[in-house]
Design a protein around this motif. Structure first.
Motif, PDB file in Angstrom:
ATOM      1  N   MET A  34       0.804  -1.196   0.000  1.00 46.63           N
ATOM      2  CA  MET A  34       0.000   0.000   0.000  1.00 46.63           C
ATOM      3  C   MET A  34       0.851   1.266   0.000  1.00 46.63           C
ATOM      4  N   HIS A  35       2.084   1.192   0.470  1.00 45.83           N
ATOM      5  CA  HIS A  35       2.901   2.399   0.544  1.00 45.83           C
ATOM      6  C   HIS A  35       3.379   2.853  -0.843  1.00 45.83           C
ATOM      7  N   LYS A  36       3.242   2.000  -1.889  1.00 43.09           N
ATOM      8  CA  LYS A  36       3.624   2.385  -3.251  1.00 43.09           C
ATOM      9  C   LYS A  36       2.429   2.897  -4.070  1.00 43.09           C
ATOM     10  N   LEU A  37       1.249   2.946  -3.488  1.00 42.38           N
ATOM     11  CA  LEU A  37       0.041   3.365  -4.186  1.00 42.38           C
ATOM     12  C   LEU A  37       0.168   4.796  -4.733  1.00 42.38           C
ATOM     13  N   GLY A  38       0.760   5.695  -3.999  1.00 37.45           N
ATOM     14  CA  GLY A  38       0.942   7.084  -4.440  1.00 37.45           C
ATOM     15  C   GLY A  38       1.815   7.163  -5.681  1.00 37.45           C
ATOM     16  N   LYS A  39       2.901   6.365  -5.704  1.00 46.02           N
ATOM     17  CA  LYS A  39       3.796   6.352  -6.873  1.00 46.02           C
ATOM     18  C   LYS A  39       3.084   5.756  -8.089  1.00 46.02           C
ATOM     19  N   ILE A  40       2.279   4.733  -7.877  1.00 43.75           N
ATOM     20  CA  ILE A  40       1.559   4.107  -8.981  1.00 43.75           C
ATOM     21  C   ILE A  40       0.549   5.081  -9.577  1.00 43.75           C
ATOM     22  N   ILE A  41      -0.195   5.759  -8.750  1.00 43.09           N
ATOM     23  CA  ILE A  41      -1.187   6.725  -9.227  1.00 43.09           C
ATOM     24  C   ILE A  41      -0.500   7.880  -9.948  1.00 43.09           C
ATOM     25  N   ALA A  42       0.583   8.389  -9.404  1.00 46.54           N
ATOM     26  CA  ALA A  42       1.326   9.478 -10.049  1.00 46.54           C
ATOM     27  C   ALA A  42       1.859   9.024 -11.407  1.00 46.54           C
ATOM     28  N   SER A  43       2.366   7.812 -11.470  1.00 44.65           N
ATOM     29  CA  SER A  43       2.877   7.272 -12.734  1.00 44.65           C
ATOM     30  C   SER A  43       1.759   7.131 -13.759  1.00 44.65           C
ATOM     31  N   LEU A  44       0.594   6.667 -13.341  1.00 45.30           N
ATOM     32  CA  LEU A  44      -0.540   6.544 -14.245  1.00 45.30           C
ATOM     33  C   LEU A  44      -0.997   7.904 -14.764  1.00 45.30           C
ATOM     34  N   VAL A  45      -1.007   8.909 -13.888  1.00 44.48           N
ATOM     35  CA  VAL A  45      -1.398  10.258 -14.305  1.00 44.48           C
ATOM     36  C   VAL A  45      -0.409  10.786 -15.342  1.00 44.48           C
ATOM     37  N   VAL A  46       0.872  10.606 -15.112  1.00 43.33           N
ATOM     38  CA  VAL A  46       1.896  11.059 -16.069  1.00 43.33           C
ATOM     39  C   VAL A  46       1.745  10.298 -17.384  1.00 43.33           C
ATOM     40  N   PHE A  47       1.531   8.999 -17.315  1.00 42.18           N
ATOM     41  CA  PHE A  47       1.369   8.186 -18.513  1.00 42.18           C
ATOM     42  C   PHE A  47       0.169   8.655 -19.339  1.00 42.18           C
ATOM     43  N   VAL A  48      -0.975   8.838 -18.706  1.00 37.92           N
ATOM     44  CA  VAL A  48      -2.180   9.292 -19.408  1.00 37.92           C
ATOM     45  C   VAL A  48      -1.951  10.676 -20.010  1.00 37.92           C
ATOM     46  N   ALA A  49      -1.276  11.553 -19.307  1.00 39.90           N
ATOM     47  CA  ALA A  49      -0.990  12.898 -19.830  1.00 39.90           C
ATOM     48  C   ALA A  49      -0.114  12.819 -21.080  1.00 39.90           C
ATOM     49  N   ILE A  50       0.917  11.991 -21.026  1.00 38.74           N
ATOM     50  CA  ILE A  50       1.822  11.866 -22.176  1.00 38.74           C
ATOM     51  C   ILE A  50       1.106  11.251 -23.365  1.00 38.74           C
ATOM     52  N   VAL A  51       0.306  10.234 -23.145  1.00 35.46           N
ATOM     53  CA  VAL A  51      -0.416   9.570 -24.232  1.00 35.46           C
ATOM     54  C   VAL A  51      -1.457  10.499 -24.860  1.00 35.46           C
ATOM     55  N   SER A  52      -2.079  11.351 -24.084  1.00 34.90           N
ATOM     56  CA  SER A  52      -3.129  12.218 -24.617  1.00 34.90           C
ATOM     57  C   SER A  52      -2.601  13.522 -25.217  1.00 34.90           C
ATOM     58  N   LEU A  53      -1.329  13.862 -25.058  1.00 34.18           N
ATOM     59  CA  LEU A  53      -0.786  15.107 -25.607  1.00 34.18           C
ATOM     60  C   LEU A  53      -0.999  15.256 -27.115  1.00 34.18           C
ATOM     61  N   PRO A  54      -0.715  14.243 -27.943  1.00 37.02           N
ATOM     62  CA  PRO A  54      -0.941  14.429 -29.388  1.00 37.02           C
ATOM     63  C   PRO A  54      -2.397  14.734 -29.724  1.00 37.02           C
ATOM     64  N   PHE A  55      -3.326  14.103 -29.023  1.00 32.79           N
ATOM     65  CA  PHE A  55      -4.743  14.355 -29.280  1.00 32.79           C
ATOM     66  C   PHE A  55      -5.124  15.771 -28.872  1.00 32.79           C
ATOM     67  N   LEU A  56      -4.642  16.208 -27.721  1.00 24.34           N
ATOM     68  CA  LEU A  56      -4.940  17.559 -27.257  1.00 24.34           C
ATOM     69  C   LEU A  56      -4.291  18.607 -28.152  1.00 24.34           C
ATOM     70  N   TYR A  57      -3.095  18.325 -28.636  1.00 21.30           N
ATOM     71  CA  TYR A  57      -2.382  19.257 -29.507  1.00 21.30           C
ATOM     72  C   TYR A  57      -3.141  19.476 -30.825  1.00 21.30           C
ATOM     73  N   ASN A  58      -3.731  18.409 -31.370  1.00 18.36           N
ATOM     74  CA  ASN A  58      -4.391  18.489 -32.672  1.00 18.36           C
ATOM     75  C   ASN A  58      -5.884  18.759 -32.610  1.00 18.36           C
ATOM     76  N   ILE A  59      -6.431  18.974 -31.448  1.00 17.78           N
ATOM     77  CA  ILE A  59      -7.875  19.078 -31.304  1.00 17.78           C
ATOM     78  C   ILE A  59      -8.474  20.216 -32.126  1.00 17.78           C
ATOM     79  N   ARG A  60      -7.803  21.324 -32.296  1.00 16.17           N
ATOM     80  CA  ARG A  60      -8.352  22.455 -33.054  1.00 16.17           C
ATOM     81  C   ARG A  60      -7.806  22.530 -34.474  1.00 16.17           C
TER      82      ARG A  60
END
Length: 135
Positions: A1-27
């Motif tokens: 359970m003490h690694k849960l914060g690192k896992i969530i932070a890593s998932l947030v960073v991963f989702v942000a990186i994966v969605s950047l191309p879509f957000l960049y091209n949205i307009r």
């Protein structure tokens, strides 16, 4: 359970990186190329109609061209009868007779501008030759 914060932070960073191309091209999407449908050959026509109705051609032109290729090369059938009963030669030149404008450079031509915009690379010019002055 003490690694849960690192896992969530890593998932947030991963989702942000994966969605950047879509957000960049949205307009940036939505505007297509300006297509010149007013070539000298089309201007001379009394009835301005393509081989098939325009909306049908926009959606199915490659199906028609592949059908023409197969019929001409494999079956020897050189004439296409459209939905209105009018006949056309199964030939890419049938298209170029109206949709090629010698006054324009190749990149501004009817086919090239759309195919460049959609990142489609048709292989027509492997066998067929553009009219003189097209390059």
């Amino acid at each position: 359970m003490h690694k849960l914060g690192k896992i969530i932070a890593s998932l947030v960073v991963f989702v942000a990186i994966v969605s950047l191309p879509f957000l960049y091209n949205i307009r940036k999407s939505g505007k297509g190329p300006v297509i010149n449908m007013n070539t000298p050959a089309i201007q001379k026509l009394a009835v301005k109609q393509c081989v098939e109705p325009a909306e049908w051609m926009k959606a199915n032109h490659m199906i028609l061209l592949n059908q023409w290729r197969d019929e001409a090369v494999r079956k020897g059938k050189r004439v296409y009868i459209n939905s209105q009963g009018k006949s056309f030669e199964n030939n890419l030149q049938t298209c170029l007779n109206c949709h090629y404008d010698p006054a324009l450079k190749t990149s501004d031509q009817f086919c090239v501008s759309c195919h460049d915009h959609t990142a489609v690379n048709p292989n027509c010019w492997i066998c067929h030759i553009l009219p003189k002055g097209a390059t």
